[in-house]
Design an enzyme around this catalytic site. Structure first.
Site, PDB file in Angstrom:
ATOM      1  N   ASP A 181      -0.018  -6.739   3.884  1.00  0.00           N
ATOM      2  CA  ASP A 181      -0.317  -5.696   4.709  1.00  0.00           C
ATOM      3  C   ASP A 181      -1.153  -4.624   4.335  1.00  0.00           C
ATOM      4  OD1 ASP A 181       0.582  -4.199   7.335  1.00  0.00           O
ATOM      5  OD2 ASP A 181       1.048  -2.743   5.863  1.00  0.00           O
ATOM      6  N   ASN A 236       0.796  -1.232   0.161  1.00  0.00           N
ATOM      7  CA  ASN A 236       0.013   0.137  -0.089  1.00  0.00           C
ATOM      8  C   ASN A 236       1.082   1.215   0.047  1.00  0.00           C
ATOM      9  OD1 ASN A 236      -2.642   1.471   0.470  1.00  0.00           O
ATOM     10  ND2 ASN A 236      -1.266   2.251   2.409  1.00  0.00           N
ATOM     11  N   LEU A 241      -5.753  -0.133  -1.236  1.00  0.00           N
ATOM     12  CA  LEU A 241      -4.808   0.235  -2.612  1.00  0.00           C
ATOM     13  C   LEU A 241      -5.169   1.273  -3.511  1.00  0.00           C
ATOM     14  CD1 LEU A 241      -3.957  -3.300  -3.707  1.00  0.00           C
ATOM     15  CD2 LEU A 241      -2.817  -2.041  -1.903  1.00  0.00           C
ATOM     16  N   GLU A 292      -4.426  -8.857   5.448  1.00  0.00           N
ATOM     17  CA  GLU A 292      -4.740  -7.996   6.595  1.00  0.00           C
ATOM     18  C   GLU A 292      -5.692  -6.863   6.189  1.00  0.00           C
ATOM     19  OE1 GLU A 292      -2.826  -4.901   9.596  1.00  0.00           O
ATOM     20  OE2 GLU A 292      -2.548  -4.545   7.656  1.00  0.00           O
TER      21      GLU A 292
HETATM   22  C1  NOJ Z   1      -0.137  -2.698   9.480  1.00  0.00           C
HETATM   23  C2  NOJ Z   1       1.044  -3.236  10.375  1.00  0.00           C
HETATM   24  O1  NOJ Z   1       0.387  -4.272  11.110  1.00  0.00           O
HETATM   25  C3  NOJ Z   1       1.227  -2.212  11.523  1.00  0.00           C
HETATM   26  O2  NOJ Z   1       2.096  -2.603  12.359  1.00  0.00           O
HETATM   27  C4  NOJ Z   1       1.845  -0.933  10.520  1.00  0.00           C
HETATM   28  O3  NOJ Z   1       2.076   0.063  11.369  1.00  0.00           O
HETATM   29  C5  NOJ Z   1       0.645  -0.839   9.503  1.00  0.00           C
HETATM   30  N1  NOJ Z   1       0.415  -1.773   8.703  1.00  0.00           N
HETATM   31  C6  NOJ Z   1       1.127   0.436   8.485  1.00  0.00           C
HETATM   32  O4  NOJ Z   1       2.297  -0.179   7.576  1.00  0.00           O
END
Ligand code: NOJ
Length: 584
Positions: free
Chosen positions: A208, A109, A213, A250
């Site tokens: 992540d 992202n 997106l 995620e």
């Molecule tokens: C999700 C991750 O789990 C988190 O640790 C991070 O700060 C954010 N994405 C941003 O990259």
């Protein structure tokens, strides 16, 4: 020719026990105060012995580390603090040699503002290919309805860049500009990075922040059709070039909103079940099963090749985005007495401190993690009940060095303590002199031994990773009761397991309607102890405080003989080598 993965079963991730760790936090091999790949390699025997089958590595790429590595400055190399690419390859081979799969992060992202793409973009003229790698705007008024995720740090999703003379878009920290997926070159670069690691033999990728997106006016810029189209392309590239790999989404959203991330089995193989996690804690504190049964009732069925990823804690705050306002207030009150324990929309604490270091509650929560439908994901250190340090900034309090022994720096590093990337936990309850692997290995009743036994037990039954779930509804709502069933197909036997969890701090009776299983015999799975045969009458059990029971439901003829008069179990499963749970 497709490149073959290390697992033999294409659905391996359904039976996996995932262990999440940070290279930086695990073991330092060269005394610089920072964990590294050679250090991690030296601890692989420990992980194999624990029984976990898959390691999820947090980001280990070159990075200014302003978001613990989620701010990537180079997708295809290793942060020199953690070793070299060769060290990574060596680690991967050693993990595979021990039959452990390895998954890594695919953070697409956004990048770090230090990534050469962003540095080039800032200097390049508007509309140029370099500039178009990111999302720019002359105004910060676009996409005004989009929520700010890191609301303790950021006041806008736009930040002004003096060099570019424009605003750039970022869903997270302002030093993490979002990539522009409207530019096809971005997806090309992402696929290149992904193939780089898959070619090396990595077994899977955690995607992540995957909902964010694309951006479109008049939307929340989440889960847009364009985003799903991009994920499908990523998945197609995996299926085309590789076997037995997987991607994990995620997406911190409600179950019905996460469902599209599985597509028709042609997007992600797995997605985290975010809303279940806070509700497990809520059910425990309220001593009422409703929050759990309620969210599972709202959880849609998945395509056959898909799976939920389950967790109790991870490297982030215990997120409270997926609860109602009342539930959030309740959780803050119940689990974060000190305001310092709160960050963004959540609570930055580890498992043991969250439940006041109560061993029975820790075991109860783990019993749910290991018996709910999905793949369990353990967070490093929770297997020994590590504590946290709420005086460290951001979410770093739950990212302190692994506690191996009572020696200097908990055996994590030989550096002078001031040089450690973060201090080890030192308080009298959770400090490394009390909580460490070495001590727990030598104590048969330790949490570590218990966790190892539970993992070993779970691995004997495919029903946990693959079976169906049906909740029973006994009158006593302090007891959660459910049946897991798996019909292993023509070549293996079917498995039926009855799970019970007493969410109360007091002993509880429970009466179950098991008439449909009349004639069968429940066998307690840790001790292989037969319980009274089921009849068409209510089945009565009493459960001690915070206790759980896993009972395999066997045909009368398969069940072991009842215990003999002197109390010795008549049949002992030799391959289990597990001890009774410690009930202290
Ligand atoms: C999700 C991750 O789990 C988190 O640790 C991070 O700060 C954010 N994405 C941003 O990259």
């Amino acid at each position: 020719m497709k490149k073959v993965g290390s697992a033999s079963d294409p659905l391996w991730y359904k039976d996996a026990i995932i262990y999440e760790l940070h290279v930086r936090a695990f073991q330092d091999s060269n005394g610089d105060g920072i964990g590294d790949f050679p250090g991690l390699i030296s601890r692989l025997d420990y992980l194999q012995d624990l029984g976990v089958t898959c390691l999820w590595l947090l980001p280990f790429f070159p990075s200014p580390l302003r978001d613990d590595g989620y701010d990537i400055a180079n997708y295809v190399d290793v942060n020199p603090s953690y070793g070299t690419l060769d060290d990574f390859k060596h680690f991967l081979a050693e993990a595979h040699r021990r039959n452990m799969q390895v998954i890594i992060e695919l953070v697409i992202n956004h990048t770090s503002d230090q990534h050469p793409w962003f540095q080039a973009a800032r200097h390049a003229p508007p509309g140029s290919p370099e500039r178009e790698m990111y999302v720019w705007s002359p105004t910060n008024q676009r996409y005004k309805d989009v929520p700010i995720i890191f609301k303790d740090t950021e006041t806008s999703n736009w930040t002004w860049d003096d060099t570019a003379q424009a605003f750039y878009w970022h869903r997270f920290f302002s030093h993490q500009p979002d990539l522009n997926f409207d530019n096809p070159a971005v997806l090309e670069e992402v696929l290149k990075a992904m193939r780089f690691w898959l070619d090396l033999g990595v077994d899977g990728m955690r995607m992540d922040a995957i909902p964010y997106l694309y951006e479109r006016d008049g939307t929340r810029c989440e889960s847009l059709p364009e985003t799903h189209a991009a994920i499908k392309k990523i998945r197609a590239a995996i299926d085309e070039g590789y076997t037995n790999r997987f991607i994990l989404a995620e997406a911190n959203q409600w179950p019905t909103d996460v469902r599209p991330y599985f597509g028709d089995g042609d997007e992600c193989h797995m997605a985290f079940h975010f809303p279940l996690m806070p509700r497990i804690y809520m059910a425990l504190r309220q001593e009422d099963r409703l929050p759990i049964t309620d969210i599972i009732a709202q959880t849609p069925a998945l395509p056959d090749n898909c799976q939920w990823g389950l967790f109790l804690r991870n490297h982030d705050e215990l997120t409270l985005e997926m609860v109602t306002d009342d539930e959030r207030d309740y959780m803050y009150l119940a689990y974060s007495a000190d305001p310092r324990m709160r960050i963004n929309v959540g609570i930055r604490r580890r498992l043991a401190p969250l439940v006041d270091n109560n061993r029975r509650r820790i075991e109860l929560l783990n019993s749910l993690l290991l018996s709910f439908p999905g793949t369990p994901i353990l967070y490093y250190g929770d297997e020994i009940g590590m504590g946290d340090n709420i005086y460290l900034g951001d979410r770093n309090g739950v990212r302190t060095p692994m506690q191996w022994n009572p020696d200097r720096n908990a055996g994590f590093s030989t550096a002078v303590p001031a040089r450690l990337y973060f201090p080890v936990v030192m308080d009298p309850i959770y400090g490394y002199q009390t909580i460490n692997v070495e001590a727990q290995l030598s104590d048969q009743s330790s949490l570590l031994h218990w966790t190892r036994n539970m993992i070993a037990l779970r691995k004997l039954f495919q029903v946990f990773g693959r079976g169906t779930l049906e909740f029973l509804s006994p009158e006593n709502r302090k007891v959660l009761a459910y049946i897991r069933c798996y019909d292993g197909g023509p070549n293996s036997s079917s498995e039926t397991v009855l799970c019970l969890a007493n969410l109360s701090r007091f002993a509880q009776p429970v009466q179950l309607n098991l008439a449909h299983l009349a004639g069968r015999v429940p066998v307690e799975m840790l001790g292989y102890v037969p319980f009274p045969r089921i009849t068409d009458q209510p089945y009565t059990l009493s459960l001690s405080p915070y206790s759980f029971l896993w009972l395999e439901i066997l045909d009368g003829s398969e069940a072991p003989a009842p215990n003999t008069a002197d109390g010795e179990a008549a049949i002992i499963e030799p391959e289990l080598r597990i001890t009774q749970p410690n009930q202290t």
